[in-house]
Design an enzyme around this catalytic site. Structure first.
Site, PDB file in Angstrom:
ATOM      1  N   CYS A 145       0.814  -1.231   0.000  1.00 38.52           N
ATOM      2  CA  CYS A 145       0.000   0.000   0.000  1.00 38.52           C
ATOM      3  C   CYS A 145       0.843   1.276   0.000  1.00 38.52           C
ATOM      4  O   CYS A 145       0.402   2.312  -0.519  1.00 38.52           O
ATOM      5  CB  CYS A 145      -0.978  -0.015   1.163  1.00 38.52           C
ATOM      6  SG  CYS A 145      -0.266  -0.561   2.715  1.00 38.52           S
ATOM      7  N   HIS A 242      -1.726   6.943   3.409  1.00 36.26           N
ATOM      8  CA  HIS A 242      -0.296   6.864   3.695  1.00 36.26           C
ATOM      9  C   HIS A 242       0.394   8.087   3.087  1.00 36.26           C
ATOM     10  O   HIS A 242       0.241   8.371   1.880  1.00 36.26           O
ATOM     11  CB  HIS A 242       0.310   5.600   3.074  1.00 36.26           C
ATOM     12  CG  HIS A 242      -0.093   4.319   3.758  1.00 36.26           C
ATOM     13  ND1 HIS A 242      -0.769   4.285   4.962  1.00 36.26           N
ATOM     14  CD2 HIS A 242       0.116   3.022   3.400  1.00 36.26           C
ATOM     15  CE1 HIS A 242      -0.961   3.014   5.309  1.00 36.26           C
ATOM     16  NE2 HIS A 242      -0.437   2.236   4.391  1.00 36.26           N
TER      17      HIS A 242
HETATM   18  P1  NAP Z   1      -7.143  -8.276   8.148  1.00 37.14           P
HETATM   19  O1  NAP Z   1      -8.107  -7.186   8.475  1.00 37.14           O
HETATM   20  O2  NAP Z   1      -6.390  -8.896   9.271  1.00 37.14           O
HETATM   21  O3  NAP Z   1      -7.967  -9.466   7.366  1.00 37.14           O
HETATM   22  C1  NAP Z   1      -7.387 -10.726   7.105  1.00 37.14           C
HETATM   23  C2  NAP Z   1      -8.379 -11.651   6.385  1.00 37.14           C
HETATM   24  O4  NAP Z   1      -7.734 -12.925   6.197  1.00 37.14           O
HETATM   25  C3  NAP Z   1      -9.669 -11.929   7.155  1.00 37.14           C
HETATM   26  O5  NAP Z   1     -10.758 -12.027   6.271  1.00 37.14           O
HETATM   27  C4  NAP Z   1      -9.407 -13.292   7.791  1.00 37.14           C
HETATM   28  O6  NAP Z   1     -10.594 -14.047   8.023  1.00 37.14           O
HETATM   29  C5  NAP Z   1      -8.595 -13.959   6.701  1.00 37.14           C
HETATM   30  N1  NAP Z   1      -7.808 -15.062   7.245  1.00 37.14           N
HETATM   31  C6  NAP Z   1      -6.929 -15.034   8.287  1.00 37.14           C
HETATM   32  N2  NAP Z   1      -6.455 -16.289   8.524  1.00 37.14           N
HETATM   33  C7  NAP Z   1      -7.054 -17.110   7.619  1.00 37.14           C
HETATM   34  C8  NAP Z   1      -6.994 -18.511   7.370  1.00 37.14           C
HETATM   35  N3  NAP Z   1      -6.205 -19.333   8.093  1.00 37.14           N
HETATM   36  N4  NAP Z   1      -7.731 -19.017   6.349  1.00 37.14           N
HETATM   37  C9  NAP Z   1      -8.527 -18.213   5.609  1.00 37.14           C
HETATM   38  N5  NAP Z   1      -8.653 -16.883   5.831  1.00 37.14           N
HETATM   39  C10 NAP Z   1      -7.920 -16.327   6.807  1.00 37.14           C
HETATM   40  O7  NAP Z   1      -6.051  -7.815   7.099  1.00 37.14           O
HETATM   41  P2  NAP Z   1      -6.170  -6.690   5.922  1.00 37.14           P
HETATM   42  O8  NAP Z   1      -5.629  -5.402   6.373  1.00 37.14           O
HETATM   43  O9  NAP Z   1      -7.532  -6.763   5.359  1.00 37.14           O
HETATM   44  O10 NAP Z   1      -5.097  -7.244   4.869  1.00 37.14           O
HETATM   45  C11 NAP Z   1      -5.377  -8.348   4.009  1.00 37.14           C
HETATM   46  C12 NAP Z   1      -4.210  -8.574   3.077  1.00 37.14           C
HETATM   47  O11 NAP Z   1      -4.034  -7.429   2.231  1.00 37.14           O
HETATM   48  C13 NAP Z   1      -2.873  -8.782   3.792  1.00 37.14           C
HETATM   49  O12 NAP Z   1      -2.106  -9.711   3.060  1.00 37.14           O
HETATM   50  C14 NAP Z   1      -2.255  -7.390   3.773  1.00 37.14           C
HETATM   51  O13 NAP Z   1      -0.856  -7.419   3.858  1.00 37.14           O
HETATM   52  C15 NAP Z   1      -2.723  -6.884   2.404  1.00 37.14           C
HETATM   53  N6  NAP Z   1      -2.840  -5.416   2.269  1.00 37.14           N
HETATM   54  C16 NAP Z   1      -3.443  -4.667   3.240  1.00 37.14           C
HETATM   55  C17 NAP Z   1      -3.548  -3.271   3.049  1.00 37.14           C
HETATM   56  C18 NAP Z   1      -4.203  -2.355   4.069  1.00 37.14           C
HETATM   57  O14 NAP Z   1      -4.101  -1.111   3.872  1.00 37.14           O
HETATM   58  N7  NAP Z   1      -4.869  -2.856   5.108  1.00 37.14           N
HETATM   59  C19 NAP Z   1      -3.065  -2.702   1.897  1.00 37.14           C
HETATM   60  C20 NAP Z   1      -2.461  -3.510   0.915  1.00 37.14           C
HETATM   61  C21 NAP Z   1      -2.365  -4.860   1.123  1.00 37.14           C
HETATM   62  P3  NAP Z   1     -11.268 -14.175   9.505  1.00 37.14           P
HETATM   63  O15 NAP Z   1     -12.014 -12.884   9.752  1.00 37.14           O
HETATM   64  O16 NAP Z   1     -12.208 -15.332   9.337  1.00 37.14           O
HETATM   65  O17 NAP Z   1     -10.182 -14.407  10.481  1.00 37.14           O
END
Ligand code: NAP
Length: 356
Positions: A145, A242
């Protein structure tokens, strides 16, 4: 007929942004939601702690959350999966014939996977040819990001002059850590000068994104540029957006006027400008000396425009400026949807048979 899309990691911060941005999308229709076994079997309304500022659509709230396993009723999947699981899950979906448009870091640096910003390197989509999935499945990723804003600001400078070195210091929003993310007692009225793995991504991903498409034994390839980038990343108590203070050394030390012109006149491919989620301007060069600011500027272009301000000469490098980009829209779900739109416009997304 619209393409049916699924979301892996649908309950997280990025997954929720996908749900919101896909509402009423002209080409895509949300038909499948998947997350961990903690959520599977529940309705989305029950499983997701909704943190978006607009109400959860009732039709989505009632959908059942499934496990992240192939067999989902959709033509392609967006992945907002935690990186601890994204690697093998995304591979399994691609092998089963699903195009996977991912936000996770796991496959970004794979030789045969495009790391894509449509305005910067659409030609890298040629790498898909190298993915040997028997059916129509493949993986395309979008960058970290904080990488997105930096790279979009560097692209016109690399094209016009060539870049010798970059120094960047970030101030990154809390939503970048997902939900529940950083503990409130660590975040409020504080700055944390460490974000695990982030500096490495900022120092490497732009070099792949800015590299031209090359050929290796007749196959498309991307050989990362060799430009030193020094990054320092900080978490600040901002909700979304950011911000990055950037200094750049350029070939031939061009005048400030030429640098300003290069940024202001940046032309991106017309095939990208025509996509539904493309902003009218992908870069906004702001003259107000107090801009950009997350609260005032992060929603420019519905969160898809990258703002650049405080452009001036630098006594150590050649130029310096401040970049702001929306981390969960341009830096995640919105960027991934734009990637999918580019794939769709090139005929690379197909309707699949419904699972029996
Ligand atoms: P988050 O809020 O922690 O969400 C993580 C997701 O992954 C949830 O839906 C969770 O489901 C699922 N998950 C976790 N463990 C799992 C498992 N064992 N099997 C299947 N699903 C699982 O994280 P986020 O911020 O949305 O980020 C998601 C991804 O995008 C990450 O790889 C992050 O690095 C990337 N990213 C994030 C941003 C940002 O600004 N936030 C920007 C760019 C990229 P449950 O609810 O069921 O646990």
């Amino acid at each position: 007929m619209k393409l049916r899309v699924g979301i892996l990691g649908a309950t997280g911060a990025v997954g929720q942004k996908f749900v919101r941005l896909l509402e009423g999308h002209p080409w895509f229709e949300l038909t499948a939601l998947a997350a961990s076994e903690r959520s599977a079997g529940k309705s989305y309304g029950e499983a997701a702690h909704w943190i978006e500022s607009t109400p959860l659509p009732a039709s989505v709230a009632q959908m059942e959350v499934r496990l992240c396993e192939p067999g989902l009723d959709c033509d392609l999947v967006f992945s907002g999966l935690d990186s601890s699981v994204a690697g093998p899950v995304e591979k399994a979906f691609a092998a089963a014939g699903y195009p996977v448009i991912s936000n996770a870091k796991n496959h970004r640096m794979d030789d045969d996977v495009p790391l894509l910003i449509p305005e910067v390197n659409p030609e890298h989509l040629a790498l898909i040819e190298r993915q040997n999935h028997a059916s129509s499945g493949f993986i395309v990723t979008n960058p970290n990001c904080a990488t997105v804003g930096l790279t979009m600001a560097l692209k016109p400078l690399q094209d016009a002059f060539g870049i010798d070195a970059v120094q960047v210091t970030t101030m990154q929003a809390l939503s970048g850590a997902g939900y529940p993310g950083v503990a409130s007692l660590d975040a409020v009225a504080n700055v944390i000068p460490f974000i695990g793995g982030e500096e490495d991504k900022l120092e490497t991903e732009p070099l792949r994104l800015l590299a031209p498409l090359a050929s290796n034994n007749g196959e498309p390839a991307v050989i990362p540029l060799e430009i030193p980038i020094s990054a320092q990343c900080n978490r600040v108590p901002v909700l979304e957006g950011h911000m990055e203070c950037v200094s750049v050394k350029l070939h031939g030390s061009p005048s400030m006027e030429r640098v300003r012109q290069a940024l202001a006149d940046f032309v991106w491919p017309s095939e990208v400008a025509a996509l539904p989620s493309a902003p009218v301007r992908c870069l906004d060069l702001l003259e107000d000396e107090t801009a950009p600011q997350p609260r005032r500027d992060v929603h420019r272009g519905a969160g898809m425009t990258v703002s650049i301000g405080r452009l001036r000469s630098c006594p150590v490098f050649d130029v310096r400026f401040v970049v702001l980009s929306h981390n969960t829209i341009r830096g995640a779900a919105g960027g991934a949807i734009l990637n999918a739109e580019l794939l769709a416009s090139r005929g690379l997304l197909l309707h699949r048979d419904r699972p029996s």
